[in-house]
Enzyme design. Structure first.
Site, short mmCIF file in Angstrom:
data_model
loop_
_atom_site.label_atom_id
_atom_site.label_comp_id
_atom_site.label_asym_id
_atom_site.label_seq_id
_atom_site.Cartn_x
_atom_site.Cartn_y
_atom_site.Cartn_z
N TYR A 172 0.84 -1.21 0.00
CA TYR A 172 0.00 0.00 0.00
C TYR A 172 0.87 1.26 0.00
O TYR A 172 1.86 1.34 0.73
CB TYR A 172 -0.90 0.01 1.24
N GLU B 296 -3.66 7.47 -3.72
CA GLU B 296 -3.63 6.18 -3.01
C GLU B 296 -3.39 5.06 -4.03
O GLU B 296 -4.11 4.98 -5.03
CB GLU B 296 -4.98 5.98 -2.31
#
Ligand code: GDP
Ligand code: MN
Length: 460
Positions: A179, A267
């Protein structure tokens, strides 16, 4: 304990918090505000207490006009320009286009393709909106299934979001799913670059259960994102020595993209490593700061109003900060903090708000009329609560606007007002002289009780 997200503009975050606290104190209630810097831009809050309520519209709204959302395929096109590696692929509006893209990718040697629903919400994988196909026929079947489906994810709400576009991409041989995120940390007023080995899953859950699994580098605005910080994160992710340099470049490209585009969030979940040691952004989400869009015409053009609530699109045309909710009492308020307090006090009085609406400090009569139109086109609305603290927006001007709108639009639902501030007496007089049937509460609490009662009468 219920959590939700309030619409927030950067500038109004503190005012919301302060106003919320003030009104909560007056009510003898406890409201706990939590600012978190993971996930999506915006203000998150948690309320505790028996009367807590939830602002249900979250990720598929435009957060009160503060951010522009774009699709994954658009985000990847932007990132690619900054040298961020993304899989080969193209957007498709129809089944034919999806077939063409799949055919092309297989012809170019892809061992598989992934068919991905393009909606303004995450969690598509779990909801059945992301499917990996080994053949052209399989890809066609998935495209057929996904295109037009009402995709429900943890971010869309129970009604889901209709899939009107697909992204068809070459599959990657995933080794690890990680991530990456860049977002403004409102507590420090600085950007923070986040990385976690727990990629591919809901980062909110990771942050709540195992916050230590998220590595953070705060970025000094005067210095920028340093290569040493990128290296630190790359090592924290446990990347192989052969991947470190590429990762540093990757992270720096993301940061450059963020700064150049005036993004409010980037993101990458998952950020993947492949079996042959490559790095890719397999998913990409970018939101942009509305206040900077004037200098990014190309980005502004990426807005897809088909993804937004029609009433919210309408409201944004008139610079009204509107978010539709599920209750029956429409609110018209000036100031985000007062709007939150208003929703709160409606709930406290036993009703439920139909919307969040901040007409802003300097609303014009025209804006007030448009606001009325928008409130009234919501079929659930049984009563309207106008709660104004007149500052820049003088109360007499608001009253004139309200009277005009009520006449022009032939408003039939009961209207309850609570007015304070500059020229309040003149404002009350205008309402009285109009001959229209307005109810005015002396205090916020009294007005809230009146409007809840009025809505119950209509509903009965
Ligand atoms: P989201 O669920 O909306 O966040 O959509 P993502 O783009 O993150 O996709 C969800 C999941 O699908 C990823 O975490 C991957 O596990 C999987 N996925 C996406 N693209 C590929 C791909 O090209 N190959 C494989 N094997 N899995 C993929
Ligand atoms: Mn994802």
């Amino acid at each position: 304990m219920v959590t939700g997200r309030a619409p927030a503009r950067t500038s109004s975050a503190h005012c919301e918090k302060d106003a919320g606290r003030r009104f909560a104190a007056a009510l003898g209630r406890k409201i706990v505000f939590q600012y978190r810097c993971y996930g999506f831009a915006g203000l998150r809050f948690t309320q505790s207490g028996a009367e807590s309520f939830k602002i249900q519209r979250t990720c598929n709204s435009r957060l009160g006009g503060s951010t522009l959302k774009i699709h994954e395929y658009q985000a990847k096109e932007i990132l690619a320009k900054y040298g961020v590696a993304v899989p080969r692929g193209e957007m498709a509006n129809t089944l034919e286009e999806a077939n063409d893209v799949a055919r092309k990718l297989f012809a170019e040697g892809a061992s598989g393709v992934v068919v991905k629903a393009q909606i303004h919400a995450g969690g598509r994988g779990k909801g059945g909106g992301v499917k990996v196909a080994k053949t052209r026929e399989e890809a066609e079947q998935y495209a057929k299934n996904i295109l037009g489906m009402q995709l429900v994810t943890h971010q869309t709400g129970p009604a889901g979001q209709k899939v009107q576009r697909l992204l068809v991409e070459e599959t990657a041989a995933i080794d690890r799913e990680l991530y990456l995120g860049i977002v403004l940390d409102r507590a420090t007023g600085k950007l923070v670059f986040m990385a976690s080995q727990a990629g591919g899953m809901e980062i909110e859950e990771v942050a709540a259960k195992t916050p230590e699994a998220i590595f953070k580098e705060t970025i000094d605005p005067a210095i920028g994102f340093g290569a040493w910080q990128a290296r630190k994160l790359a090592f924290a992710l446990g990347l192989k020595p052969t991947q470190i340099n590429a990762a540093v470049t990757f992270f720096q490209s993301l940061y450059k993209a963020f700064m150049d585009t005036d993004a409010s969030l980037i993101e990458i979940n998952p950020f993947i490593t492949t079996k042959d040691d490559k790095l890719f952004a397999l998913d990409a989400k970018i939101t942009f700061d509305d206040n900077a869009l004037f200098r990014h015409a190309a980005i502004k053009a990426l807005r897809d109003t088909a993804e937004e609530d029609p009433l919210e699109v309408e409201a944004s045309k008139y610079a009204l900060n509107y978010i539709k909710l599920d209750g029956s009492i429409a609110c018209m308020v000036n100031g985000a903090g007062l709007a939150m307090a208003t929703m709160d006090i409606i709930q406290y009085a036993g009703g439920s708000p139909a919307n969040f609406l901040d007409v802003g400090g300097g609303a014009t009569q025209e804006q007030i009329e448009h606001a009325f139109e928008i409130l009234l086109s919501d079929a659930n609305v049984k009563a309207i609560f106008i709660n104004i603290f007149g500052g820049i927006l003088r109360v007499d001007r608001l009253a004139t606007g309200v009277v005009a709108a009520a006449r022009n639009l032939n408003v039939k639902v009961p209207i309850v007002l609570r007015l304070e501030g500059t020229n309040v007496e003149e404002g009350r007089q205008i309402l009285k002289d109009s001959g229209l049937d307005f109810q005015v509460g002396a205090t916020m609490e009294e007005a809230a009780n009146l409007v809840v009662k009025a809505a119950a009468k209509v509903g009965a």
